[in-house]
Design a protein around this motif. Sequence first.
Motif, PDB file in Angstrom:
ATOM      1  N   THR A   1       5.692   7.406  -4.848  1.00 10.48           N
ATOM      2  CA  THR A   1       5.245   8.770  -4.543  1.00 10.48           C
ATOM      3  C   THR A   1       6.394   9.767  -4.628  1.00 10.48           C
ATOM      4  N   ASP A  18       0.834  -1.198   0.000  1.00 12.23           N
ATOM      5  CA  ASP A  18       0.000   0.000   0.000  1.00 12.23           C
ATOM      6  C   ASP A  18       0.874   1.255   0.000  1.00 12.23           C
ATOM      7  N   ALA A  19       0.229   2.399   0.114  1.00 14.59           N
ATOM      8  CA  ALA A  19       0.952   3.668   0.007  1.00 14.59           C
ATOM      9  C   ALA A  19       1.964   3.867   1.129  1.00 14.59           C
ATOM     10  N   SER A  20       1.764   3.179   2.267  1.00 12.99           N
ATOM     11  CA  SER A  20       2.687   3.341   3.398  1.00 12.99           C
ATOM     12  C   SER A  20       3.894   2.420   3.323  1.00 12.99           C
ATOM     13  N   SER A  21       3.907   1.508   2.351  1.00 14.39           N
ATOM     14  CA  SER A  21       5.021   0.571   2.195  1.00 14.39           C
ATOM     15  C   SER A  21       6.227   1.286   1.599  1.00 14.39           C
ATOM     16  N   GLY A  40       5.503   1.823  -2.060  1.00 15.65           N
ATOM     17  CA  GLY A  40       4.533   2.885  -2.268  1.00 15.65           C
ATOM     18  C   GLY A  40       5.134   4.265  -2.049  1.00 15.65           C
ATOM     19  N   LYS A  41       5.974   4.385  -1.026  1.00 16.27           N
ATOM     20  CA  LYS A  41       6.623   5.668  -0.732  1.00 16.27           C
ATOM     21  C   LYS A  41       7.609   6.057  -1.829  1.00 16.27           C
TER      22      LYS A  41
END
Length: 415
Positions: A62, A52-55, A58-59
């Motif tokens: 971003t 997810d975006a917090s992995s 994902g980071k």
Amino acid sequence: MRNSRRTLIAAIATLGALTSVAACGGGSDSSASGSGDAGGTYTFWDPYPQFDASSAWGKLVTKCGTDAGVKIKRTGMDTSDLGNKALLAAQQGNAPDVMLVDNPVVSTMVEAGILNKTSDLGLDTKSIQQNILGAGTIDGSSYGVPIGANTLALYYNKKVLSAAGVDPASIKDWNSLTAALKKVKGAGKKGITFSAINTEEGSFQFLPWFWGAGGDLTKLNSAKGVAALTLWKQWVDAGYAPKDVLQNTQTTSWQEFATGDYAFSENGTWQLGNAAKAGFEYGVISIPGQSGGSAPVPTGGEFVTVPVQKDTSRYDVTKKIVTCLTSSANLLSTDTTLAYVAPTAAVQAEQVKANPELKPWVDAVAAARGRTSGGLGTKYPTISQPMWTAVQGALSGSKSPQAALDTAQTAAGKN
């Protein structure tokens, strides 16, 4: 390149025969590309719904968008979903800006006319190992940048081999490996687990033995191919390998090895984390060729690709995103997270320095080859399916190895 509706439909059918061999689960809906303006939104699809975006992954995605001055809208989905949705999106004129795809899928997308050449985008691939880059190279042109590679080798249980009086260093070829399996069985333990399931995973696992005998995928029923299938059949018939290899995925095969009862497991880089948790000492050796040396193994892993866009002004930012994702520093952190071997020698050296257990995997990747390489491209799925069907037929006893591969060659020749 052709980009007609007929070509896209044919490409979708081809993708249906290919599945990811290093399993990722789940899926999610996609969305259309965002604004074409610099500072807008760029879409990114990958086959990692588990992150997810917090992995860390994902980071990184971003951050690469932020560094390029844009926002990235990332969608993770199952490999087969990604391929099919990408082809449909291209047909509708709203393909994502950047797409991470399983390496055998690249040739299918190139044939459909939906990917840009790296040279046209000015992306630098000179430092990439040629055998890894080859999985995404068609007619001399590369269509993506590999983010890393995984492949196969033999894990072994040190305690089981020691009790059977087997030195793993003595395993140099098929005869010495078979002799080791015989000793292990004689000592009351089990020999080797692998996946011979009737999917791409079965072909992926059979290829090192097929290629290790000198087999040619355009001649499935040659004496060399028959020798490889005969080896597997002899192991199953002798009880050196379990009969459930016919149903084993690479995951269930690993679960058998993790019981501590087996001497060997043919499996991949992606099991390193599980190996550390297995509760017993293990080692890794290359899969031996029939007469010695390391057998060629198939490369797994994904390519960062850039789909064709109507608005070509988007490519400048897209190039920045791809360059960021595949920079040496980011490859080092990414490939650690994904349990991949980096596609460049410089980053591989850093990986081994940080984790010496990766050395045999770096060696295996150096000897690996792409399943679609050598000009096979989109022909590979039409060869792979008859091949895994032949493996099933021979190991189940319904056909001899020769008859099974004769049938496979006939089927492959009709496609």
